[in-house]
Enzyme design. Structure first.
Site, PDB file in Angstrom:
ATOM      1  CG  HIS A   1      15.914 -15.717  11.560  1.00 43.74           C
ATOM      2  ND1 HIS A   1      15.334 -15.477  10.340  1.00 43.74           N
ATOM      3  CD2 HIS A   1      16.244 -17.034  11.553  1.00 43.74           C
ATOM      4  CE1 HIS A   1      15.345 -16.585   9.633  1.00 43.74           C
ATOM      5  NE2 HIS A   1      15.873 -17.554  10.348  1.00 43.74           N
TER       6      HIS A   1
HETATM    7  P1  TYD Z   1      19.072 -20.352   9.480  1.00 44.74           P
HETATM    8  O1  TYD Z   1      18.568 -19.444   8.400  1.00 44.74           O
HETATM    9  O2  TYD Z   1      19.409 -19.744  10.795  1.00 44.74           O
HETATM   10  O3  TYD Z   1      18.010 -21.506   9.742  1.00 44.74           O
HETATM   11  P2  TYD Z   1      16.461 -21.427  10.063  1.00 44.74           P
HETATM   12  O4  TYD Z   1      15.807 -22.102   8.930  1.00 44.74           O
HETATM   13  O5  TYD Z   1      16.222 -22.160  11.314  1.00 44.74           O
HETATM   14  O6  TYD Z   1      16.099 -19.994  10.153  1.00 44.74           O
HETATM   15  O7  TYD Z   1      20.311 -21.156   8.910  1.00 44.74           O
HETATM   16  C1  TYD Z   1      20.899 -22.202   9.642  1.00 44.74           C
HETATM   17  C2  TYD Z   1      22.379 -22.240   9.294  1.00 44.74           C
HETATM   18  O8  TYD Z   1      22.551 -22.505   7.900  1.00 44.74           O
HETATM   19  C3  TYD Z   1      23.099 -20.939   9.594  1.00 44.74           C
HETATM   20  O9  TYD Z   1      24.378 -21.264  10.128  1.00 44.74           O
HETATM   21  C4  TYD Z   1      23.293 -20.298   8.245  1.00 44.74           C
HETATM   22  C5  TYD Z   1      23.329 -21.475   7.291  1.00 44.74           C
HETATM   23  N1  TYD Z   1      22.750 -21.162   5.976  1.00 44.74           N
HETATM   24  C6  TYD Z   1      23.567 -21.020   4.876  1.00 44.74           C
HETATM   25  O10 TYD Z   1      24.805 -21.157   4.959  1.00 44.74           O
HETATM   26  N2  TYD Z   1      23.003 -20.716   3.654  1.00 44.74           N
HETATM   27  C7  TYD Z   1      21.669 -20.540   3.501  1.00 44.74           C
HETATM   28  O11 TYD Z   1      21.192 -20.278   2.377  1.00 44.74           O
HETATM   29  C8  TYD Z   1      20.818 -20.683   4.658  1.00 44.74           C
HETATM   30  C9  TYD Z   1      19.340 -20.498   4.567  1.00 44.74           C
HETATM   31  C10 TYD Z   1      21.403 -20.987   5.868  1.00 44.74           C
END
Ligand code: TYD
Length: 137
Positions: free
Chosen positions: A51
């Site tokens: 993303h």
């Molecule tokens: P995401 O940022 O999509 O993970 P990746 O590290 O793979 O990019 O986050 C995964 C899930 O965690 C998503 O449902 C959002 C949640 N999340 C939070 O609630 N707070 C946060 O600070 C972060 C980074 C993620």
């Protein structure tokens, strides 16, 4: 746009008792830190990220182990391998990224310029390309 990415070399206090590294916002980190999160216990072969953020800038640190950060600005793709806890990868907003090739026990620390906001995410690559086109008009 990828030229704004950079590896930041953090202070390293070497000591026979063990080394110490620290960061201060707006000094070693080029923004005020609003949030810190970390990714760990990643099963072999899994990919995180996939993303871009509209506003969030971040610095990613391999606190333990190693992993690759694949960054893409819609035109070019570059891979950074992070494997030292005294290096941070600064990623400005507007860059597509994925984290992959996690070693066993890898810990990815992320220092973020924003609080969590799902509306700041662009999670679809086609939407990301559209976002870039609109931003560059
Ligand atoms: P995401 O940022 O999509 O993970 P990746 O590290 O793979 O990019 O986050 C995964 C899930 O965690 C998503 O449902 C959002 C949640 N999340 C939070 O609630 N707070 C946060 O600070 C972060 C980074 C993620």
């Amino acid at each position: 746009m990828l030229d704004k990415l950079k590896i930041i070399d953090f202070p390293k206090i070497e000591d026979p008792r063990g080394n110490l590294t620290f960061v201060q916002q707006n000094k070693h980190i080029p923004f005020a830190i609003e949030r810190v999160y970390w990714i760990y216990d990643v099963p072999g072969g899994q990919v995180r990220g996939g993303h871009a953020f509209k506003k969030q800038q971040e610095v990613i640190v391999a606190l333990s182990g190693s992993f690759d950060v694949l960054v893409n600005n819609g035109k070019q793709e570059v891979s950074y391998t992070l494997n030292r806890s005294y290096f941070g990868l600064y990623i400005p907003n507007g860059i597509w990224r994925s984290l992959q090739n996690f070693s066993t026990n890898a810990v990815a620390l992320v220092l973020s310029s924003t609080r969590f906001s799902e509306s700041d995410y662009i999670r679809n690559y086609e939407q990301y390309k559209h976002y870039l086109n609109v931003a560059n008009e």
